[in-house]
Scaffold this motif. Structure first.
Motif, PDB file in Angstrom:
ATOM      1  N   PRO A  74      62.531 -32.526  23.025  1.00 57.30           N
ATOM      2  CA  PRO A  74      63.494 -31.179  22.624  1.00 57.30           C
ATOM      3  C   PRO A  74      64.702 -30.957  23.466  1.00 57.30           C
ATOM      4  N   GLN A  75      64.295 -31.426  24.837  1.00 56.53           N
ATOM      5  CA  GLN A  75      65.272 -31.032  25.860  1.00 56.53           C
ATOM      6  C   GLN A  75      66.363 -32.418  26.210  1.00 56.53           C
ATOM      7  N   LEU A  76      65.995 -33.454  25.762  1.00 52.83           N
ATOM      8  CA  LEU A  76      66.875 -34.551  25.461  1.00 52.83           C
ATOM      9  C   LEU A  76      67.702 -34.503  24.318  1.00 52.83           C
ATOM     10  N   GLN A  77      67.071 -34.100  23.234  1.00 52.89           N
ATOM     11  CA  GLN A  77      67.905 -33.977  22.094  1.00 52.89           C
ATOM     12  C   GLN A  77      68.990 -32.713  22.176  1.00 52.89           C
ATOM     13  N   GLU A  78      68.595 -31.714  22.831  1.00 54.46           N
ATOM     14  CA  GLU A  78      69.757 -30.699  23.216  1.00 54.46           C
ATOM     15  C   GLU A  78      70.774 -31.151  24.054  1.00 54.46           C
ATOM     16  N   GLY A  79      70.332 -31.892  24.834  1.00 54.13           N
ATOM     17  CA  GLY A  79      71.437 -32.369  25.695  1.00 54.13           C
ATOM     18  C   GLY A  79      72.250 -33.331  25.123  1.00 54.13           C
ATOM     19  N   ILE A  80      71.787 -34.226  24.356  1.00 54.60           N
ATOM     20  CA  ILE A  80      72.629 -35.137  23.682  1.00 54.60           C
ATOM     21  C   ILE A  80      73.443 -34.422  22.661  1.00 54.60           C
ATOM     22  N   GLU A  81      72.793 -33.588  22.217  1.00 53.43           N
ATOM     23  CA  GLU A  81      73.787 -32.633  21.035  1.00 53.43           C
ATOM     24  C   GLU A  81      74.924 -31.984  21.687  1.00 53.43           C
ATOM     25  N   GLN A  82      74.661 -31.636  23.042  1.00 47.87           N
ATOM     26  CA  GLN A  82      75.582 -30.939  23.910  1.00 47.87           C
ATOM     27  C   GLN A  82      76.695 -31.775  24.259  1.00 47.87           C
ATOM     28  N   THR A 122      75.499 -29.592  32.810  1.00 45.24           N
ATOM     29  CA  THR A 122      75.221 -29.370  34.345  1.00 45.24           C
ATOM     30  C   THR A 122      74.540 -30.639  35.078  1.00 45.24           C
ATOM     31  N   ASN A 123      75.072 -30.717  36.372  1.00 49.75           N
ATOM     32  CA  ASN A 123      74.375 -31.899  37.252  1.00 49.75           C
ATOM     33  C   ASN A 123      72.935 -31.760  36.986  1.00 49.75           C
ATOM     34  N   GLU A 124      72.457 -30.389  36.809  1.00 49.02           N
ATOM     35  CA  GLU A 124      70.688 -30.276  36.946  1.00 49.02           C
ATOM     36  C   GLU A 124      70.377 -30.710  35.512  1.00 49.02           C
ATOM     37  N   LYS A 125      71.160 -30.367  34.504  1.00 53.74           N
ATOM     38  CA  LYS A 125      70.592 -30.751  33.115  1.00 53.74           C
ATOM     39  C   LYS A 125      70.631 -32.401  32.983  1.00 53.74           C
ATOM     40  N   TRP A 126      71.859 -32.832  33.574  1.00 54.61           N
ATOM     41  CA  TRP A 126      71.903 -34.515  33.385  1.00 54.61           C
ATOM     42  C   TRP A 126      70.678 -35.181  34.080  1.00 54.61           C
ATOM     43  N   MET A 127      70.104 -34.468  35.358  1.00 57.00           N
ATOM     44  CA  MET A 127      69.109 -34.971  36.083  1.00 57.00           C
ATOM     45  C   MET A 127      67.903 -34.983  35.081  1.00 57.00           C
ATOM     46  N   LEU A 128      67.660 -33.682  34.586  1.00 60.12           N
ATOM     47  CA  LEU A 128      66.451 -33.629  33.953  1.00 60.12           C
ATOM     48  C   LEU A 128      66.213 -34.465  32.686  1.00 60.12           C
ATOM     49  N   MET A 129      67.349 -34.729  31.901  1.00 61.20           N
ATOM     50  CA  MET A 129      67.664 -35.847  30.960  1.00 61.20           C
ATOM     51  C   MET A 129      67.241 -37.141  31.211  1.00 61.20           C
TER      52      MET A 129
END
Length: 115
Positions: free
Chosen positions: A15-23, A33-40
């Protein structure tokens, strides 16, 4: 004695990856954000070391196929010169976005897809 590694599941991480990819590929007006990038990236890594590479690959394949079908449907609305202008815009956005997504999935590509 080494501590046991936490095992991750696709249901926890996707779910977190999908949200980031959609973004990155759909909601282009918001930067990641850098934080989100690292989480993905960490999410991909964690799934790979938890032996869920195929599940991750399949989930992304399903998502990207649907995304491309959506883009195709968008293109069907245009005619002549408008079609070329829309195609150029969508293609440029897609190529830019997918290059970032590729970096997120780098660990998967390097150690699993090549096999």
């Amino acid at each position: 004695m080494a501590a046991a590694r936490k095992q991750f599941t696709l249901d926890e991480v996707w779910p977190q990856l999908q949200e980031g990819i959609e973004q990155i590929l759909v909601r282009l007006d918001k930067s990641v954000t850098n934080e989100k990038w690292m989480l993905m990236y960490s999410g991909v890594y964690n799934l790979c070391i938890s032996r869920h590479e195929k599940e991750l690959y399949d989930a992304f394949k399903i998502w990207i196929t649907k995304h491309c079908q959506d883009l195709y449907r968008q293109m069907a609305e245009y005619r002549k010169v408008d079609l070329l202008q829309a195609y150029l815009k969508i293609w440029t956005q897609y190529i830019t976005g997918i290059s970032f997504v590729h970096k997120i999935f780098d660990y998967l590509y390097r150690y699993w897809v090549s096999k």
